[in-house]
Scaffold this motif. Structure first.
Motif, short mmCIF file in Angstrom:
data_model
loop_
_atom_site.label_atom_id
_atom_site.label_comp_id
_atom_site.label_asym_id
_atom_site.label_seq_id
_atom_site.Cartn_x
_atom_site.Cartn_y
_atom_site.Cartn_z
N VAL A 1 -50.24 -2.37 20.86
CA VAL A 1 -49.79 -2.66 18.99
C VAL A 1 -49.94 -4.12 18.77
O VAL A 1 -48.98 -5.25 19.45
N GLU A 2 -51.21 -4.11 17.96
CA GLU A 2 -51.75 -5.69 17.71
C GLU A 2 -50.08 -5.61 17.09
O GLU A 2 -50.12 -7.17 16.87
N GLY A 3 -49.09 -5.54 15.55
CA GLY A 3 -48.79 -5.77 15.12
C GLY A 3 -47.32 -5.63 15.66
O GLY A 3 -46.86 -6.44 16.33
N ARG B 1 -40.69 2.40 29.83
CA ARG B 1 -40.98 1.76 31.20
C ARG B 1 -40.99 -0.30 31.29
O ARG B 1 -39.93 -0.43 32.07
N SER B 2 -40.91 -0.94 30.45
CA SER B 2 -41.55 -2.29 29.82
C SER B 2 -39.80 -2.60 29.11
O SER B 2 -39.15 -3.72 29.16
N ASN B 3 -39.83 -1.78 28.40
CA ASN B 3 -37.81 -1.91 27.49
C ASN B 3 -38.13 -2.68 26.59
O ASN B 3 -37.73 -2.89 25.75
N ARG B 4 -39.10 -3.35 26.66
CA ARG B 4 -39.49 -4.65 25.88
C ARG B 4 -39.12 -3.59 23.97
O ARG B 4 -38.94 -4.51 23.35
N SER C 1 -46.77 -3.07 24.53
CA SER C 1 -46.47 -4.55 24.14
C SER C 1 -47.47 -4.27 22.21
O SER C 1 -47.49 -3.62 22.29
N ALA C 2 -46.28 -5.38 22.22
CA ALA C 2 -46.01 -5.65 20.52
C ALA C 2 -46.16 -7.05 19.72
O ALA C 2 -45.08 -7.22 20.19
N ARG C 3 -46.44 -7.87 18.63
CA ARG C 3 -45.93 -9.03 18.54
C ARG C 3 -44.45 -8.68 18.28
O ARG C 3 -43.77 -9.48 18.26
N MET C 4 -44.03 -7.41 17.38
CA MET C 4 -43.21 -7.28 16.24
C MET C 4 -42.69 -6.35 17.24
O MET C 4 -43.71 -4.93 17.13
N ARG C 5 -41.28 -6.40 17.24
CA ARG C 5 -40.04 -4.96 17.25
C ARG C 5 -39.07 -4.78 16.00
O ARG C 5 -38.58 -6.07 15.56
#
Length: 109
Positions: A59-61, A93-96, A79-83
């Motif tokens: 996700v870009e944003g 898997r990455s849990n971010r 992956s994303a800039r903001m969560r």
């Protein structure tokens, strides 16, 4: 008919919507979303369904989750800039996407 409803959406490959914000229509009872590939989107807002992504979630944003009756499972890398605020942890898997900031509710990448 006007009263018809969608119970599930299955996508057998990737969902590529890099310029789109994907939003569940109802935080209580959105349709199940199952994607066999990866998802590419500008933003993702989920909360009312059991969503499963077998590949990566790029996700870009922002990824924003609101737990009520739903869950987001990502079997690849997220992956994303903001969560944003997530009141219940998404599985990845990455849990971010599972670590909202204690101060603001939004954590930069």
């Amino acid at each position: 008919p006007d009263d018809a409803s969608v119970a599930a959406i299955f996508i057998t490959g990737d969902l590529r919507a890099e310029k789109a914000t994907l939003i569940e229509p109802d935080i209580d009872w959105s349709p199940l979303l199952k994607i066999k590939g990866s998802v590419f989107a500008r933003n993702l807002f989920v909360g009312g369904s059991a969503s499963e992504i077998d590949g990566d979630l790029k996700v870009e944003g922002a990824i924003v989750g609101h737990y009520n009756h739903g869950m987001l499972t990502v079997r690849g890398v997220t992956s994303a800039r903001m969560r944003g605020p997530v009141s219940r942890c998404a599985r990845s898997r990455s849990n971010r996407a599972c670590r909202p900031s204690q101060k603001s509710g939004v954590e930069p990448k």
